[in-house]
Design an enzyme around this catalytic site. Sequence first.
Site, mmCIF file in Angstrom:
data_model
loop_
_atom_site.group_PDB
_atom_site.id
_atom_site.type_symbol
_atom_site.label_atom_id
_atom_site.label_comp_id
_atom_site.label_asym_id
_atom_site.label_seq_id
_atom_site.Cartn_x
_atom_site.Cartn_y
_atom_site.Cartn_z
ATOM 1 N N SER A 125 10.955 -21.839 -21.622
ATOM 2 C CA SER A 125 12.152 -21.528 -22.403
ATOM 3 C C SER A 125 12.783 -22.810 -22.906
ATOM 4 O O SER A 125 12.717 -23.856 -22.240
ATOM 5 C CB SER A 125 13.135 -20.789 -21.498
ATOM 6 O OG SER A 125 14.426 -20.789 -22.056
ATOM 7 N N TYR A 150 18.093 -19.775 -13.224
ATOM 8 C CA TYR A 150 17.011 -19.273 -14.075
ATOM 9 C C TYR A 150 16.343 -20.437 -14.802
ATOM 10 O O TYR A 150 15.121 -20.581 -14.800
ATOM 11 C CB TYR A 150 17.574 -18.265 -15.102
ATOM 12 C CG TYR A 150 16.673 -18.056 -16.285
ATOM 13 C CD1 TYR A 150 15.532 -17.278 -16.193
ATOM 14 C CD2 TYR A 150 16.946 -18.683 -17.511
ATOM 15 C CE1 TYR A 150 14.679 -17.120 -17.280
ATOM 16 C CE2 TYR A 150 16.105 -18.532 -18.593
ATOM 17 C CZ TYR A 150 14.976 -17.753 -18.473
ATOM 18 O OH TYR A 150 14.136 -17.615 -19.541
ATOM 19 N N LYS A 154 12.365 -22.256 -14.596
ATOM 20 C CA LYS A 154 11.430 -22.555 -15.698
ATOM 21 C C LYS A 154 10.988 -24.012 -15.612
ATOM 22 O O LYS A 154 9.808 -24.329 -15.806
ATOM 23 C CB LYS A 154 12.074 -22.256 -17.056
ATOM 24 C CG LYS A 154 12.285 -20.770 -17.309
ATOM 25 C CD LYS A 154 10.958 -19.994 -17.358
ATOM 26 C CE LYS A 154 11.131 -18.508 -17.459
ATOM 27 N NZ LYS A 154 9.875 -17.748 -17.288
HETATM 28 N N1 UFG Z 1 26.613 -14.086 -27.949
HETATM 29 C C1 UFG Z 1 27.838 -13.589 -28.323
HETATM 30 N N2 UFG Z 1 28.212 -12.369 -27.857
HETATM 31 C C2 UFG Z 1 27.420 -11.601 -27.063
HETATM 32 C C3 UFG Z 1 26.140 -12.114 -26.691
HETATM 33 C C4 UFG Z 1 25.779 -13.366 -27.152
HETATM 34 O O1 UFG Z 1 28.595 -14.258 -29.040
HETATM 35 O O2 UFG Z 1 27.821 -10.504 -26.670
HETATM 36 C C5 UFG Z 1 26.199 -15.409 -28.439
HETATM 37 C C6 UFG Z 1 25.992 -16.411 -27.342
HETATM 38 O O3 UFG Z 1 27.200 -17.065 -27.019
HETATM 39 C C7 UFG Z 1 24.962 -17.327 -27.956
HETATM 40 C C8 UFG Z 1 24.153 -16.412 -28.862
HETATM 41 O O4 UFG Z 1 24.945 -15.251 -29.059
HETATM 42 O O5 UFG Z 1 25.576 -18.287 -28.741
HETATM 43 C C9 UFG Z 1 22.826 -16.002 -28.268
HETATM 44 O O6 UFG Z 1 23.075 -15.494 -26.963
HETATM 45 P P1 UFG Z 1 21.934 -14.771 -26.124
HETATM 46 O O7 UFG Z 1 22.548 -14.384 -24.814
HETATM 47 O O8 UFG Z 1 21.269 -13.728 -26.920
HETATM 48 O O9 UFG Z 1 20.857 -15.924 -25.937
HETATM 49 P P2 UFG Z 1 21.012 -17.345 -25.225
HETATM 50 O O10 UFG Z 1 20.707 -18.343 -26.290
HETATM 51 O O11 UFG Z 1 22.252 -17.507 -24.487
HETATM 52 O O12 UFG Z 1 19.902 -17.205 -24.128
HETATM 53 C C10 UFG Z 1 18.570 -17.164 -24.477
HETATM 54 C C11 UFG Z 1 17.779 -16.320 -23.477
HETATM 55 C C12 UFG Z 1 17.848 -16.909 -22.111
HETATM 56 C C13 UFG Z 1 17.498 -18.357 -22.148
HETATM 57 C C14 UFG Z 1 18.334 -19.072 -23.171
HETATM 58 C C15 UFG Z 1 17.972 -20.500 -23.314
HETATM 59 O O13 UFG Z 1 18.307 -15.023 -23.436
HETATM 60 O O14 UFG Z 1 16.921 -16.235 -21.309
HETATM 61 O O15 UFG Z 1 18.137 -18.472 -24.437
HETATM 62 O O16 UFG Z 1 16.598 -20.587 -23.372
HETATM 63 F F1 UFG Z 1 17.747 -18.949 -20.963
#
Ligand code: UFG
Length: 340
Positions: A125, A150, A154
């Site tokens: 990741s 998590y 990785k």
């Molecule tokens: N976000 C919102 N509102 C929500 C959900 C997400 O604004 O309800 C934003 C988050 O703050 C972030 C973006 O949308 O800026 C993406 O969020 P995600 O949770 O979809 O994805 P992340 O980038 O946080 O996480 C992903 C994977 C994880 C991994 C991470 C880094 O889901 O498993 O990338 O590799 F760890």
Amino acid sequence: MKILVTGGAGYIGSHTVVELAEAGYEPVIVDNFVNSQESVLAGLRAILGRDVPCYRVDCIDRAALRGVFEKEPGIGAVIHFAAFKAVGESVRKPLAYFENNTGSLLTLLEVMREFGVENLVFSSSCTVYGIPDALPVTELTPTKPASSPYGRTKQMCEDIIHDTAAAPDAHLRGILLRYFNPIGAHASARLGELPLGVPNNLVPFITQTAAGLRDKLTIFGSDYATPDGTNVRDYIHVGDLAQAHIAAVRRLLERTAPEAVETFNVGTGHGNTVLEVVHAFEQASGLKLNYVIGPRRAGDVPAIYADAIKAAQVLGFTTKTSLLDSLASAWQWQLTLADG
Ligand code: UFG
């Protein structure tokens, strides 16, 4: 050529099973179904027109995993997706994450060695980069302390694969794929993301809100140093991401890699803000999304996207699906789920 796919009933795993079968490989699924559903197997059958062999086995269960290798002689490579993946849950249950994510890899590596299976593709990741100092991140960008257990699993799994392949009598060859943010669903709308409960991830939260299952999307912060103040991510269509695994398997089977273990970013090479994703979704669906700006989410990286050049040059892998089309596929999938 048989390819064992652990976590093959999961979101990325199931899309990869389709691409493997369509590329002429024989995928064999191992999944414990703790975070996936049997209905995925019906989706695979509908798309492929046949059943894919599937073993309900937990990769930590060494005897059961050995049993799969015994029943399926001739496995050419393993793609190891099976893992826990919820960042927040990992903070609450770190031991479960260390036990499951590193434990399953250790067992798998032992069993692969016992059965003389030498090729491994591992799901890593972009979380291993932490908060990067410069963008885009290349595979040579130094990793940073992980912001969650998590993420640490990785990093640890990457290290375990490197050390195992470097042992004097080792025959292991590995490709570590560092995924950016997978989104979307299969074009048939027979496969897609199946979040349990309230989604943590942005796109399923958006589609559930648009479908009326959630009141509103909360955007986590608009005061970041990004073009519109919201976080930047590299959103890659899950089918494109699946294709990267086919390229990785080919490279392992060809045995042309100069190093025993290689690492690749798997992203589009472009960053989009959360607001851009929301507006692209509105365009793709023709709907207005109810959203509010809320406080920042703890642990969020302000901005990250991939340098995708190494994957293009070495694996011949580039993405094909636009953000708009990816979101359109996610919406079609949500509509299919609503139809039951
Ligand atoms: N976000 C919102 N509102 C929500 C959900 C997400 O604004 O309800 C934003 C988050 O703050 C972030 C973006 O949308 O800026 C993406 O969020 P995600 O949770 O979809 O994805 P992340 O980038 O946080 O996480 C992903 C994977 C994880 C991994 C991470 C880094 O889901 O498993 O990338 O590799 F760890």
